[in-house]
Write a protein that holds these residues in place. Structure first.
Motif, PDB file in Angstrom:
ATOM      1  N   THR B  10       0.854  -1.194   0.000  1.00 35.45           N
ATOM      2  CA  THR B  10       0.000   0.000   0.000  1.00 35.45           C
ATOM      3  C   THR B  10       0.890   1.245   0.000  1.00 35.45           C
ATOM      4  O   THR B  10       2.077   1.155   0.334  1.00 35.45           O
ATOM      5  N   PRO B  11       0.325   2.396  -0.321  1.00 29.69           N
ATOM      6  CA  PRO B  11       1.119   3.629  -0.236  1.00 29.69           C
ATOM      7  C   PRO B  11       1.693   3.867   1.158  1.00 29.69           C
ATOM      8  O   PRO B  11       2.824   4.342   1.296  1.00 29.69           O
ATOM      9  N   ALA B  12       0.933   3.511   2.207  1.00 30.47           N
ATOM     10  CA  ALA B  12       1.452   3.695   3.575  1.00 30.47           C
ATOM     11  C   ALA B  12       2.665   2.807   3.808  1.00 30.47           C
ATOM     12  O   ALA B  12       3.639   3.221   4.452  1.00 30.47           O
ATOM     13  N   ARG B  15       5.724   4.322   2.098  1.00 29.38           N
ATOM     14  CA  ARG B  15       6.350   5.395   2.883  1.00 29.38           C
ATOM     15  C   ARG B  15       7.109   4.812   4.074  1.00 29.38           C
ATOM     16  O   ARG B  15       8.227   5.248   4.386  1.00 29.38           O
TER      17      ARG B  15
END
Lengths: 185, 326
Positions: B10-12, B15
């Motif tokens: 996921t994007p989270a 990061r």
């Protein structure tokens, strides 16, 4: 941060027993308000559910005498509270601290599942979609509740921080940036 | 320093991986072009572009896995994925299918091409064929090779090699395993799902927990015993009066202690499996392995691992890298 059973705190019964006496409706209304606010701020929560957006999710904190039944919706999400385990499409059960830790990025869902601290029943696909959607949203329930408290926010924030420190339960986002919008620091 | 290639479901998680020290992250689109096509995971086109911009600002690369095999008559979906990865700023695409590798080389010659583990390229002849014919710059080696075999391959190939060092382990020749298809009709190779959750059911049977895949009971765990995800190759079966893990124990790969040996074998990059895992897992594992590759780069010993509790079955193995018999 970890994913192992002995490190997950369990809420003392002394604190959880009064929940048996409290009326369900007002508590459910408050939780619905928080959930709608969260989804408004994190619309990807619904998008990531994909084909499971119409599923009913039972969130069952096994150390509380209550189960949440979540009806996700882009604008009209609803949460019901039940004394027993309600009928649902997917059920995720575990100690409240484990469930809050998942939401706040303190625990890994697979690790909790492998160690049996977390139990999934019903539609596994829907349960995984919800877990992944929540993990991506980087939620901060403590921060959201503090914002809803309006003028009482400055009083509530230190209380939430203290409760987190004393109980060891992740009440705020584990990786929130200090001073960040959703952080407490 | 060896390059650390980290999972981003996921994007989270992307990061988290970058902030924890990933040199590169790998991710995929939310469709059948990606071998981790699980509910709630993966990236939209816009999320990939944002993720790539974030990673590049932090000095990390983004590799996009388009590593399933295009289905007849539907190749456009895979071709579009390669084009969209390039447009989003991907540093490389990770491909498995011969035809798709050829398409990427022709249509996007400037886009770096890596060969996925799903291509099961396990000898110098086939790797050099991909490198010479389609300009493949890196091969992700299958998890069936010993360190000595990896060193022998690296001496003879004209491409970088990347190997898995942590996470879930496939015992089969990847890209060719049909066990999941047999049980569910869906496979990692064509649909991007090994043991799809849509076919997984957990059932409490007294004090035990039964895990079923497509109606087959794969594992029955006693009360308190670790519970694996029901993949057929890691199932616990009864055969000829004996109950046990017929194919493979439900243990995760942890080759952290072998990093110096892998460096000596000429490996360029170390890959961490786990795009289906949380950002908490990604952060913890990446931090641990970044410390390990930094230690190896400066001649220090690899720090002792603290990752067993995050592993499937809560047990770890060095897999095929250091082969032993039981």
């Amino acid at each position: 941060m970890s994913g192992h059973a002995p490190e997950i705190p369990v809420f003392p019964r002394l604190l959880t027993q009064p929940l048996r006496l409290l009326p369900l409706q007002p508590m459910a209304a408050a939780l619905t308000l928080v959930a709608r606010r969260l989804i408004q701020r994190h619309p990807s929560l619904i998008a990531r559910l994909g084909g499971h957006a119409a599923a009913r999710f039972a969130i069952d904190p096994t150390d509380l005498p209550l189960t949440l039944l979540l009806y996700p919706h882009p604008t009209h999400t609803r949460i019901e509270l039940h004394r027993g385990v309600p009928e649902s499409d997917a059920r995720i059960a575990g100690p409240l601290a484990a469930l809050l830790g998942l939401v706040h990025g303190a625990y890994d869902g697979d690790a909790l599942f492998f160690s049996r601290d977390l139990v999934i029943a019903g539609d596994t696909s829907a349960a995984l979609a919800l877990r992944n959607a929540i993990d991506d949203a980087e939620l901060d329930l403590g921060g959201e509740i503090a914002v809803l408290a309006g003028p009482f926010r400055p009083v509530l924030l230190p209380l939430i921080e203290a409760a987190q420190r004393i109980t060891g339960v992740a009440l705020t986002r584990a990786d929130a940036l200090p001073g960040g919008e959703e952080g407490l620091a | 320093m060896m390059e650390l290639v980290c999972p981003a479901g996921t994007p989270a998680a992307l990061r988290a991986a970058v902030e924890a020290g990933a040199h590169a992250v790998y991710c995929g689109f939310a469709d059948e072009t990606n071998a981790r096509n699980f509910p709630g995971l993966n990236f939209s086109r816009a999320e990939l572009a944002e993720g790539a911009a974030f990673a590049h600002r932090q000095g990390a690369k983004v590799l996009v896995a388009i590593n399933t095999f295009p289905q007849a008559g539907r190749q456009a979906l895979w071709h579009r994925a390669v084009a969209d990865a390039a447009a989003a700023g991907a540093d490389a695409v990770i491909l498995a299918d011969l035809g798709l590798v050829a398409h990427a080389a022709e249509a996007h010659p400037g886009l770096r091409r890596h060969l996925s583990v799903q291509a099961a390229a396990a000898n110098p002849d086939v790797i050099n064929f991909y490198a010479e014919t389609f300009g493949v710059r890196r091969v992700v080696l299958p998890r069936v090779l010993s360190v000595a075999e990896i060193a022998a391959i690296n001496r003879e190939i004209d491409a970088e090699s990347e190997v898995f060092v942590f996470g879930g382990l496939c015992v089969m020749a990847e890209g060719r395993c049909a066990l999941s298809s047999y049980a569910t009709g869906l496979s990692p190779n064509m649909n991007g799902v090994c043991s799809p959750p849509s076919h997984v059911v957990y059932a409490e049977e007294g004090a035990a927990l039964a895990a079923r895949l497509g109606g087959f009971t794969i594992q029955r765990s006693a009360k308190g015993a670790p519970a694996p995800y029901p993949t057929l190759c890691k199932g616990c079966f009864t055969s000829a009066g004996t109950t046990g893990h017929v194919f493979e124990d439900p243990a995760s790969l942890d080759a952290s202690e072998l990093i110096p040996a892998l460096a000596g074998a000429g490996v360029t990059a170390l890959k961490i499996e786990g795009r289906q895992r949380s950002r908490a897992y990604v952060k913890e594992v990446v931090k641990s392995f970044r410390a390990a590759v930094e230690a190896v780069a400066t001649g220090r010993p690899v720090p002792a691992g603290q990752l067993a509790r995050l592993s499937e079955g809560q047990a770890a193995t060095t897999g095929a890298y250091a082969k032993t018999w039981r």
